[in-house]
Write an enzyme that holds these catalytic residues in place. Sequence first.
Site, PDB file in Angstrom:
ATOM      1  CE1 TYR A 249      55.482  84.854  28.548  1.00 36.82           C
ATOM      2  CE2 TYR A 249      53.381  84.798  29.676  1.00 36.82           C
ATOM      3  CZ  TYR A 249      54.602  85.396  29.440  1.00 36.82           C
ATOM      4  OH  TYR A 249      54.935  86.543  30.142  1.00 36.82           O
TER       5      TYR A 249
ATOM      6  N   PRO B 292      57.542  88.282  40.872  1.00 36.97           N
ATOM      7  CG  PRO B 292      55.483  87.829  41.862  1.00 36.97           C
ATOM      8  CD  PRO B 292      56.169  87.891  40.523  1.00 36.97           C
ATOM      9  CG  LEU B 293      57.469  84.632  44.724  1.00 32.40           C
ATOM     10  CD1 LEU B 293      56.742  83.288  44.799  1.00 32.40           C
ATOM     11  CD2 LEU B 293      57.747  85.163  46.130  1.00 32.40           C
TER      12      LEU B 293
ATOM     13  CG  ASN C 174      52.664  82.109  46.019  1.00 27.06           C
ATOM     14  OD1 ASN C 174      53.249  81.705  47.023  1.00 27.06           O
ATOM     15  ND2 ASN C 174      53.068  81.823  44.795  1.00 27.06           N
TER      16      ASN C 174
END
Length: 322
Positions: A56, A214-215, A299
Amino acid sequence: SPMRYKRLGTAGLKVSQFGFGSWVTFGRQVDTGLAKEQMAAAFEAGVNFFDNAEVYSDGQSETIMGRAIRDLGWKRHEYVISTKLFWGIHEGVVNMKNTLNRKYLMQAIDASLERLGLDFVDLLYCHRPDPETPIEETVYAMSDIVASGKALYWGTSEWSAEEIRAAWEIADKRNLRKPVVEQPQYNLIHRARVEVEYARLYEDLGIGLTTWSPLASGILTGKYVDGIPEGSRASLSGYGFITKQASDAALIEKVRAFVAIAREAETSPAKLALAWTASNPKVSSVILGASSVAQLEENLGALEVLDRLTPELCARIEGVFA
Ligand code: NDP
């Protein structure tokens, strides 16, 4: 609603049912100051699991998370942190890219710990499978890393069911440390791997899941129904697959229908999509991603929706994406 903590499969470690991760964001959209604010907000809401990876922002994400934790003064026993190895960050160096060979794993874990400023990570994942290294070599190396104390548990990410079972069986036969967790994509659009392919692993091997996107990178929030907003993930360079999904007319039609159901249920699409993912009992922790504190706070509100998620509501939203 308070945060709940779930065991990582049959392992004893407990993780918050919502975790927080740094892909795309840390080092690109989120600097150390904002990372600190986000992590403080997550921690305040009961998040104890923070997800990272070597690749990342080419290591910067680990550096930022490590510095944020030190600045926040968290004690090592208060949080669970992960990193993942596979892609490597040494461009053009043989043995250090796209591999799970022993040399890479042994050197990469030390470099990750140095960037994080930690003596150990709680969870260490093989970020992808490596068809060019025998699974046995990887299992020995991961087991040795756990035995050395540089990681407490190890697992896989996006390995096939067959590869996970092979790794587990090698560890079982050779008395090595077994993988305890897999990290797959899981959301209303991507269900098959978690629900079908892995179906037998949960009981047979006791594997837990920490799930990603998850989205679907933000698509399930409904933010792309009228095009691609400036500054959103689908607008960033280097994420063509997300840009493509975010402008897929058939998918966006489904999202529109999903947004309408969320409004009817008096919640936001983001919260509904997150609650749906967290409601799967096989999922130990749903890893959240956010480019602002406001997104993260919205969220985390999925906890309230979880309490009123009925089988009827689940069936309706699953029907939209079926
Ligand atoms: P999501 O699918 O939840 O996407 C998060 C992104 O969606 C945010 O960065 C933001 O992007 C947008 N978003 C989130 N909430 C909202 C909101 N309420 N309103 C509007 N937009 C919102 O998760 P990620 O894809 O980020 O994955 C989560 C974590 O999972 C990662 O950080 C990483 O730790 C892990 N992961 C692991 C992988 C693996 O291979 N093991 C692969 C991918 C992720 P923006 O504002 O820029 O549009």
